[in-house]
Design a protein around this motif. Structure first.
Motif, PDB file in Angstrom:
ATOM      1  N   GLY A 189      50.662  98.528  48.321  1.00 44.07           N
ATOM      2  CA  GLY A 189      51.073  98.928  46.651  1.00 44.07           C
ATOM      3  C   GLY A 189      51.555  97.618  45.653  1.00 44.07           C
ATOM      4  N   GLY A 190      50.709  96.978  45.735  1.00 41.80           N
ATOM      5  CA  GLY A 190      50.695  95.376  45.171  1.00 41.80           C
ATOM      6  C   GLY A 190      48.806  95.270  44.143  1.00 41.80           C
ATOM      7  N   THR A 191      49.172  93.976  44.429  1.00 38.75           N
ATOM      8  CA  THR A 191      48.047  93.345  43.271  1.00 38.75           C
ATOM      9  C   THR A 191      46.475  93.679  44.124  1.00 38.75           C
ATOM     10  OG1 THR A 191      49.192  91.705  42.604  1.00 38.75           O
ATOM     11  CG2 THR A 191      47.107  91.727  42.249  1.00 38.75           C
ATOM     12  N   ASN A 192      45.387  94.192  43.688  1.00 38.62           N
ATOM     13  CA  ASN A 192      44.165  94.976  44.179  1.00 38.62           C
ATOM     14  C   ASN A 192      43.958  93.555  45.090  1.00 38.62           C
ATOM     15  OD1 ASN A 192      44.527  97.071  42.109  1.00 38.62           O
ATOM     16  ND2 ASN A 192      43.081  96.558  41.381  1.00 38.62           N
ATOM     17  N   LEU A 193      43.067  93.377  45.950  1.00 38.93           N
ATOM     18  CA  LEU A 193      42.646  92.650  46.868  1.00 38.93           C
ATOM     19  C   LEU A 193      41.108  92.464  46.361  1.00 38.93           C
ATOM     20  CD1 LEU A 193      44.605  93.100  50.325  1.00 38.93           C
ATOM     21  CD2 LEU A 193      44.768  91.346  48.030  1.00 38.93           C
ATOM     22  N   LEU A 194      40.161  91.438  46.681  1.00 36.08           N
ATOM     23  CA  LEU A 194      39.211  91.471  46.289  1.00 36.08           C
ATOM     24  C   LEU A 194      38.116  91.177  46.665  1.00 36.08           C
ATOM     25  CD1 LEU A 194      39.542  90.667  42.186  1.00 36.08           C
ATOM     26  CD2 LEU A 194      39.530  92.604  42.671  1.00 36.08           C
TER      27      LEU A 194
END
Length: 504
Positions: free
Chosen positions: A477-482
């Motif tokens: 539930g946080g920043t998108n991982l790329l």
């Protein structure tokens, strides 16, 4: 007669005395040999104990440098911290002590280029210069690790090929040869290394990790970040002045610490490439791009071959005609945009943007023979060593990441958490996560061509993990991982928006 008997008794008495003396001497010799053997046995035992303690010190030092710690901070030790730390100076072990120090001005970082092509079986590796390399150790050429016993002139000699879980391959002249290692010297003593009665010394070379991540443009600068250099155990922000060509970088393909490529968004009519030579990044532009024909991903097979993919385009003056895939090939000298006459499927309005590519070499000749590119609406292209062809897909979701394990297994991930698998013949749905997945990395630990571990990462900080038979996922539930890269089952990195870096 009596006199003879007396003489016989005297004779036998002499014999008896001699026998007693002889037996006494033998007894003395047996006693001496027994006590000497006992002393020798103790010496051998303690000598072996000192050797095993030194060997254990090597294992401990290697683990500190290459594996995450079991407790506390998850990061490994630095080479610079090995010497003088209380944990490995006169440390107690097995009835003795050991000390680890570093030699050869460690950490050793050196890069050069092959001065001639080498076959997959060559045991002498020539480079332009061996200056700066350790007297013995490991080098990386393309994606192959090689251990060498010594240096002779400008050649590494006594080379063992395909070490560290890699495969021996042929390499072209000019391929980068890189070294990044910590050379350890371990001394062990019984009862102590300070005052040893028995002592052993071992030397060992440990390969260190190096990595890069790329991101959004900042003003007129390309933005990158570097792991473990110039500061060990740290990500160091690195920028490259790009002037009017500065742009966002979207993909990165590393061969070794001596050779890597990054790709990014189009600037004007130029495709943008950056190349790393082990010391610096340099800008390479390729003309002929259409507006918005951004490059999204790059996969390097060797110094002789690489692939970049991106946004589809209209081939006639960038404005008309059916859609054409964007695939560029590196041939060791330059990047070339492919066309239907040079290996692409025919132009078609249903041709999609390509978001990821991965090509591998399973034959050891330095060129790719199996690979996949994936894109929007479930688009899948397969590379067979000469041409790209369209494949049937089990999904219509956008595919964002692909990883080829072998010619009998590959994985792709995408929107809606989709995970699909290639079994050597066809693609099928395998699993799903709770959010869109953007990248995938797999690991084959035993060389059987099948993944034993893997990670896929995506939006909302979702992480899916593979254990060799099934997938499970967690949504942080946080920043998108790329992006994600797995090194082994206990060591992996993920990067995401806003400069987020996660370590497993």
């Amino acid at each position: 007669m009596k006199r003879m008997k007396r003489e016989q008794r005297g004779y036998f008495l002499v014999i008896a005395v001699l026998f007693i003396l002889a037996m006494g001497l033998v007894g003395t010799m047996v006693s001496y040999l027994t006590s000497n053997r006992a002393a020798l046995s103790v010496a051998q035992s303690n000598g072996l104990k000192a050797f095993y303690n030194a060997e254990s010190g090597v294992e401990i030092g290697t683990r500190l440098l290459t594996m995450p710690k079991l407790t506390g901070t998850p990061l490994r030790s630095s080479c610079a911290s090995i010497t003088g730390t209380s944990a490995i100076t006169n440390a107690s072990l097995g009835g003795g002590t050991f000390t680890i120090t570093t030699i050869n001005s460690s950490p050793i970082y050196s890069v050069d280029n092959l001065s001639a092509a080498v076959t997959s079986t060559a045991t002498t590796i020539p480079v332009a210069s061996t200056s700066g390399f350790a007297p013995a150790g490991r080098i990386a050429v393309d994606k192959e690790f090689m251990d060498y016993a010594a240096i002779s002139g400008n050649s590494f000699i006594g080379v063992t090929r395909g070490t560290g879980g890699t495969s021996a391959s042929s390499h072209a002249s000019g391929a980068g040869a890189g070294q990044y290692q910590c050379s350890l010297d371990v001394q062990a003593g019984i009862p102590t290394i300070a005052s040893p009665k028995y002592q052993r010394e071992l030397q060992w070379n440990v390969q260190l990790q190096e990595g890069w991540a790329v991101g959004n443009v900042s003003g007129s600068n390309f933005v990158l970040t570097h792991w473990n250099k110039p500061t060990e155990k740290s990500w160091t922000l690195s920028t490259l002045a790009g002037g009017s060509n500065a742009t966002t970088l979207n993909g990165l393909g590393m061969l070794s610490n001596a050779d890597a490529w990054a790709v990014g968004n189009v600037v004007g009519s130029n495709f943008i490439f950056l190349r790393w030579n082990g010391s610096t990044w340099s800008l390479n532009t390729v003309s002929g791009a259409c507006s918005g024909q951004n490059l999204v991903d790059v996969s390097m097979v060797s110094s002789q071959e690489g692939w970049a993919v991106g946004v589809r385009y209209k081939p006639t003056s960038c404005s008309s005609g059916n859609n054409r895939y964007t695939i560029l090939r590196w041939n060791g000298s330059n990047w070339t945009l492919l066309t239907p006459s040079t290996g692409l499927p025919a132009d078609n309005n249903s041709n999609q943007n390509l978001n990821a590519v991965h090509v591998i070499d399973t034959t050891g000749d330095g060129t790719g023979n199996i690979g996949f590119a994936v894109g929007n609406n479930g688009q899948i292209l397969r590379y067979n060593g000469s041409t790209w062809t369209s494949m049937s897909s089990p999904t219509t979701q956008n595919l964002n990441g692909v990883y080829v394990v072998s010619d009998s297994e590959a994985w792709a991930v995408g929107a809606a958490g989709v995970i699909i698998k290639w079994n050597g013949t066809s693609w099928s749905s395998a699993s799903s996560a709770t959010a869109a997945l953007n990248n995938v990395s797999m690991l084959d630990t035993n060389g059987d061509g099948l993944a034993d571990a893997g990670f896929a990462v995506g939006n909302s900080q979702v992480i899916a993990s593979y254990n060799g038979s099934s997938w499970s996922s967690v949504d942080l539930g946080g920043t998108n991982l790329l992006g994600v890269k797995i090194i082994d089952a206990n060591d992996a990195w993920a990067v995401g928006a806003s400069g987020l870096v996660l370590h497993w």
